[in-house]
Design a protein around this motif. Structure first.
Motif, short mmCIF file in Angstrom:
data_model
loop_
_atom_site.label_atom_id
_atom_site.label_comp_id
_atom_site.label_asym_id
_atom_site.label_seq_id
_atom_site.Cartn_x
_atom_site.Cartn_y
_atom_site.Cartn_z
N GLN A 3 0.87 -1.18 0.00
CA GLN A 3 0.00 0.00 0.00
C GLN A 3 0.90 1.22 0.00
O GLN A 3 2.00 1.21 0.57
N VAL A 4 0.42 2.31 -0.63
CA VAL A 4 1.23 3.52 -0.72
C VAL A 4 0.43 4.72 -0.25
O VAL A 4 -0.80 4.74 -0.34
N GLN A 5 1.14 5.72 0.24
CA GLN A 5 0.53 6.96 0.69
C GLN A 5 1.39 8.11 0.22
O GLN A 5 2.55 8.24 0.64
N GLU A 6 0.83 8.97 -0.64
CA GLU A 6 1.57 10.12 -1.15
C GLU A 6 1.24 11.37 -0.35
O GLU A 6 0.13 11.51 0.17
N ALA A 14 5.35 29.12 -10.87
CA ALA A 14 6.29 28.60 -11.85
C ALA A 14 7.72 28.96 -11.43
O ALA A 14 7.98 30.07 -10.96
N GLY A 15 8.60 27.99 -11.57
CA GLY A 15 9.98 28.16 -11.13
C GLY A 15 10.24 27.69 -9.72
O GLY A 15 11.39 27.59 -9.30
N GLY A 16 9.17 27.40 -9.00
CA GLY A 16 9.31 26.96 -7.61
C GLY A 16 9.60 25.48 -7.50
O GLY A 16 9.78 24.78 -8.50
N SER A 17 9.64 25.00 -6.26
CA SER A 17 9.99 23.61 -5.97
C SER A 17 9.01 22.98 -5.00
O SER A 17 8.41 23.68 -4.17
N LEU A 18 8.87 21.70 -5.10
CA LEU A 18 8.11 20.90 -4.15
C LEU A 18 8.82 19.56 -3.98
O LEU A 18 9.50 19.09 -4.90
N ARG A 19 8.63 18.95 -2.82
CA ARG A 19 9.16 17.61 -2.59
C ARG A 19 8.01 16.70 -2.19
O ARG A 19 7.37 16.92 -1.15
N LEU A 20 7.75 15.71 -3.01
CA LEU A 20 6.70 14.75 -2.74
C LEU A 20 7.28 13.55 -1.99
O LEU A 20 8.43 13.16 -2.23
N SER A 21 6.46 12.97 -1.13
CA SER A 21 6.85 11.79 -0.38
C SER A 21 5.90 10.65 -0.67
O SER A 21 4.71 10.86 -0.91
N CYS A 22 6.43 9.45 -0.60
CA CYS A 22 5.63 8.24 -0.81
C CYS A 22 6.06 7.23 0.25
O CYS A 22 7.20 6.78 0.24
N VAL A 23 5.15 6.93 1.15
CA VAL A 23 5.42 5.93 2.17
C VAL A 23 4.78 4.62 1.73
O VAL A 23 3.62 4.59 1.33
N VAL A 24 5.55 3.55 1.83
CA VAL A 24 5.12 2.26 1.28
C VAL A 24 5.04 1.23 2.40
O VAL A 24 6.01 1.06 3.15
N SER A 98 6.63 -1.63 -7.34
CA SER A 98 6.66 -2.71 -8.31
C SER A 98 6.02 -3.97 -7.74
O SER A 98 6.13 -4.26 -6.55
N GLY A 99 5.31 -4.69 -8.57
CA GLY A 99 4.67 -5.93 -8.15
C GLY A 99 3.36 -5.74 -7.44
O GLY A 99 2.72 -6.72 -7.07
N SER A 100 2.94 -4.51 -7.22
CA SER A 100 1.67 -4.24 -6.54
C SER A 100 0.74 -3.49 -7.47
O SER A 100 1.16 -2.55 -8.13
N PRO A 101 -0.53 -3.87 -7.50
CA PRO A 101 -1.49 -3.16 -8.35
C PRO A 101 -2.08 -1.91 -7.69
O PRO A 101 -2.88 -1.20 -8.29
N ASN A 102 -1.70 -1.67 -6.43
CA ASN A 102 -2.37 -0.65 -5.65
C ASN A 102 -1.85 0.76 -5.94
O ASN A 102 -0.64 0.99 -6.00
N TRP A 103 -2.78 1.69 -6.04
CA TRP A 103 -2.47 3.11 -6.16
C TRP A 103 -2.89 3.79 -4.87
O TRP A 103 -3.86 3.40 -4.23
#
Length: 113
Positions: A3-6, A14-24, A98-103
């Motif tokens: 399972q994943v959580q974004e 425009a021109g700015g930055s963001l950092r995304l996280s994904c906990v698995v 990888s190997g997981s169908p979950n979004w």
């Protein structure tokens, strides 16, 4: 199956930055590849970047040189550092193991011009 959580999306100029996280939630995270995708309104979901278990990375041409994918196996997390954002990057961003169908539910990134 993993399972994943974004998180980490938001509104940026425009021109700015963001950092995304994904906990698995995976007992085999260290051998999972992690993929980031995005879906803009009215568009198909598209692949953005991948990081393999060994750390090798691949990027879509549209983000190469601006986005960096990384992972922390101890935290079972992956990240997407997005720099020099453009309005065309506006989308819901998803990660997948990888190997997981979950979004996950995705995280919204909006880039204003």
């Amino acid at each position: 199956q993993a399972q994943v959580q974004e998180s980490g999306g938001g509104l940026v100029q425009a021109g700015g930055s963001l950092r995304l996280s994904c906990v698995v939630s995976s007992s085999i995270f260290s051998i999972n590849s992690i993929h980031w995708y995005r879906q803009a309104p009215g568009e198909e979901r598209e692949w953005v970047a991948t990081i393999a278990s060994g750390g090798s990375t691949n990027y879509a041409e549209s983000v190469k040189g601006r986005f960096t994918i990384s992972r922390d196996n101890a935290k079972k997390a992956a990240y997407l550092q997005m720099n020099n954002l453009k309005p065309g990057d506006t989308a819901v961003y998803y990660c997948r193991a990888s190997g997981s169908p979950n979004w996950g539910q995705g995280t919204q990134v909006t880039v204003s011009s």
